[in-house]
Motif scaffolding. Sequence first.
Motif, PDB file in Angstrom:
ATOM      1  N   ARG A   1       0.968  -1.522   0.079  1.00  0.00           N
ATOM      2  CA  ARG A   1      -0.009   0.023   0.054  1.00  0.00           C
ATOM      3  C   ARG A   1       0.942   1.466  -0.080  1.00  0.00           C
ATOM      4  O   ARG A   1       0.612   2.136  -1.038  1.00  0.00           O
ATOM      5  CB  ARG A   1      -0.958  -0.031   1.311  1.00  0.00           C
ATOM      6  N   SER A   2       2.031   1.142   0.911  1.00  0.00           N
ATOM      7  CA  SER A   2       2.731   2.728   0.910  1.00  0.00           C
ATOM      8  C   SER A   2       3.685   2.550  -0.208  1.00  0.00           C
ATOM      9  O   SER A   2       3.781   3.699  -0.623  1.00  0.00           O
ATOM     10  CB  SER A   2       3.446   2.593   2.177  1.00  0.00           C
ATOM     11  N   LEU A   3       4.095   1.575  -0.732  1.00  0.00           N
ATOM     12  CA  LEU A   3       4.875   1.472  -1.992  1.00  0.00           C
ATOM     13  C   LEU A   3       4.006   2.144  -3.385  1.00  0.00           C
ATOM     14  O   LEU A   3       4.448   3.093  -3.726  1.00  0.00           O
ATOM     15  CB  LEU A   3       5.378   0.201  -2.390  1.00  0.00           C
ATOM     16  N   LEU A   4       2.857   1.666  -3.594  1.00  0.00           N
ATOM     17  CA  LEU A   4       1.955   2.230  -4.525  1.00  0.00           C
ATOM     18  C   LEU A   4       1.559   3.582  -4.428  1.00  0.00           C
ATOM     19  O   LEU A   4       1.842   4.420  -5.347  1.00  0.00           O
ATOM     20  CB  LEU A   4       0.712   1.368  -4.823  1.00  0.00           C
ATOM     21  N   SER A   5       1.269   3.883  -3.074  1.00  0.00           N
ATOM     22  CA  SER A   5       1.026   5.237  -2.728  1.00  0.00           C
ATOM     23  C   SER A   5       2.131   6.250  -2.826  1.00  0.00           C
ATOM     24  O   SER A   5       2.173   7.349  -3.438  1.00  0.00           O
ATOM     25  CB  SER A   5       0.314   5.375  -1.543  1.00  0.00           C
ATOM     26  N   CYS A   6       3.332   5.805  -2.532  1.00  0.00           N
ATOM     27  CA  CYS A   6       4.437   6.630  -2.590  1.00  0.00           C
ATOM     28  C   CYS A   6       4.885   6.881  -3.897  1.00  0.00           C
ATOM     29  O   CYS A   6       5.532   7.974  -4.447  1.00  0.00           O
ATOM     30  CB  CYS A   6       5.535   6.032  -1.790  1.00  0.00           C
ATOM     31  N   VAL A   7       4.907   6.010  -4.483  1.00  0.00           N
ATOM     32  CA  VAL A   7       5.281   5.955  -6.180  1.00  0.00           C
ATOM     33  C   VAL A   7       4.340   6.932  -6.816  1.00  0.00           C
ATOM     34  O   VAL A   7       4.709   7.719  -7.692  1.00  0.00           O
ATOM     35  CB  VAL A   7       5.405   4.573  -6.859  1.00  0.00           C
ATOM     36  N   PHE A   8       3.228   6.700  -6.539  1.00  0.00           N
ATOM     37  CA  PHE A   8       2.159   7.811  -7.324  1.00  0.00           C
ATOM     38  C   PHE A   8       2.257   9.089  -6.621  1.00  0.00           C
ATOM     39  O   PHE A   8       2.441  10.071  -7.809  1.00  0.00           O
ATOM     40  CB  PHE A   8       0.707   7.359  -6.716  1.00  0.00           C
ATOM     41  N   ALA A   9       2.566   9.217  -5.539  1.00  0.00           N
ATOM     42  CA  ALA A   9       2.918  10.628  -4.999  1.00  0.00           C
ATOM     43  C   ALA A   9       4.329  11.244  -5.650  1.00  0.00           C
ATOM     44  O   ALA A   9       4.344  12.429  -5.999  1.00  0.00           O
ATOM     45  CB  ALA A   9       2.997  10.633  -3.374  1.00  0.00           C
ATOM     46  N   GLY A  10       5.341  10.498  -5.696  1.00  0.00           N
ATOM     47  CA  GLY A  10       6.434  10.880  -6.413  1.00  0.00           C
ATOM     48  C   GLY A  10       6.250  11.122  -7.799  1.00  0.00           C
ATOM     49  O   GLY A  10       7.125  12.217  -8.198  1.00  0.00           O
TER      50      GLY A  10
END
Length: 549
Positions: A216-225
Amino acid sequence: MNPTPTRPWREVPGLLRALGPGSWWIPGSLAVLLVAWLWRIVPEWSANPDLSHGFFTPILFAVLLHESRQRGPLRWWNVSKLWISVVCLGLFASLGLLIIASLFAAALDWTHTLVLFLLGFSTTGALAALLLLAATPQVRLVPANWITVAALLLWVFSLPLPPGTYHSLTFTLQLWVSDRVLEALHLLGVPAIQNGNIIELANTSVGVEEACSGVRSLLSCVFAGLFFSAAFVRKVGSRITLLVLAPLLAIGMNFVRSLLLTLLANRGVDITGFWHDATGFAILGITAVLLGLLALLLEKLEDVSPAAEPVATPPEADNLTALAPARRVRPIYFAGYTAGLAVVLFFTVMTRPATTGNESPVPDVLAFMPPAPAGWRVATSTDLYRFSDILETENLGQRIYLKEGPNGELLQVTLYIAYWAPGQAPVSTVASHTPDACWPGAGWSPQPIAETTTRLDLGERQLHVAEHRLFHNQRMPQHVWFWHSYDRRVIREFNPRRPLELLSSVFHYGIRSDGEQMFVRLSSNQPWETIRDEPLLQEFFAGLQPFGL
């Protein structure tokens, strides 16, 4: 590519007239496609916590398209044979993915993650083709730059991952986090041992489950980045820095969360409920803030020279007759998406729940299992109902038989049956719930065996070819044999996570699953040679002969 200014949105109707009669169909069909995609994907965003960031995608997509017009650079693609080829490639790829997604929907369901993944890429491909048209010097609505590309990629990172990819990624992250947490505990002087993704402490154990793996944090963080790289920074180096650090930051912060929860559990704190959810939301928020601060810092460090004033529009850039080659795309687009729409409608109609004339009663699956065979202690499982939603059936039964063997060893036999009425579930759905897919999550490790299929001798007859597996759980063996009966015939086992095998099931067994289905599993701690003469099994398989066994 010319640095000419963007064209006002109010001139869009004139541009469509310049493309010729019927050109409204291009943006109109894409608008319908986008609305249909949102109608399909929003429930997945609501139900899947890993994709909760998807609700921001339509808004951020519009924001980045606006930013691409304001911040530039204003690059335009000339209409040429290469441009036409690229647009047609995007359209055909989009159409092909749409058709493949429909085939998988026939094998699975329209809400299956693999189907949504393919439909999402189909929609993104169609949007990309439209943006290529908007990035020509004559149209000049949306320039071809990184901000536009990032806007498209936001849709990609809002898609659910295919099951095989998701499980592989989750399993890898689970083991990595478990290993790192164990190392950190040893450095802190906390005694602990590891068993897979389970960490055994002095007074309790902590499991790094799928929800804690960090997906979850991986997908959200890549999305935000991705968004920050387009909205804040301009230099290539800064963008690469954000895109590289985003997943690393997500994985690192998830490790901090897992270590914190483990330390709390070691102190006797109940980490379920409040602590589990609170740390999860806190880590997501902190990670997003850190990434945003990093983007702002990189923006300040950039030495960006003032943007040059837009040059005057050359006469040829406003000559809409130069769009004549682009008109060749229009009939291809119209024919392709008309065909795509026909395919989707066909599969939508054909994959509705089947209504057959078969009024045969649903069998009592426990009736096939001897209730009290001589010499055996019997336990009937009463908690199988919790798997009904996953298996899409309530017709489940399992009995466990125990007795002492001739040499004093424990002899255990487990019989399990699941039944689906005609039209209740696709063949591939039933085939996806094999021991290979379900048992490892319960702690059973698959062991290599020479033959994965076998024909079992049972008295004077042979059973139909069975799938054979061997599992271990803390060195306790479990031999497993299972059969899948469709329309009262045992069918060959196939891997529903392999796309080609899954598609072949559609052509073998039809779009609708009008035949009744039964999944039969026999498992034991002893090999077949030890249990094959038991009257218990003779009685069990005698009742299953009408189903092909």
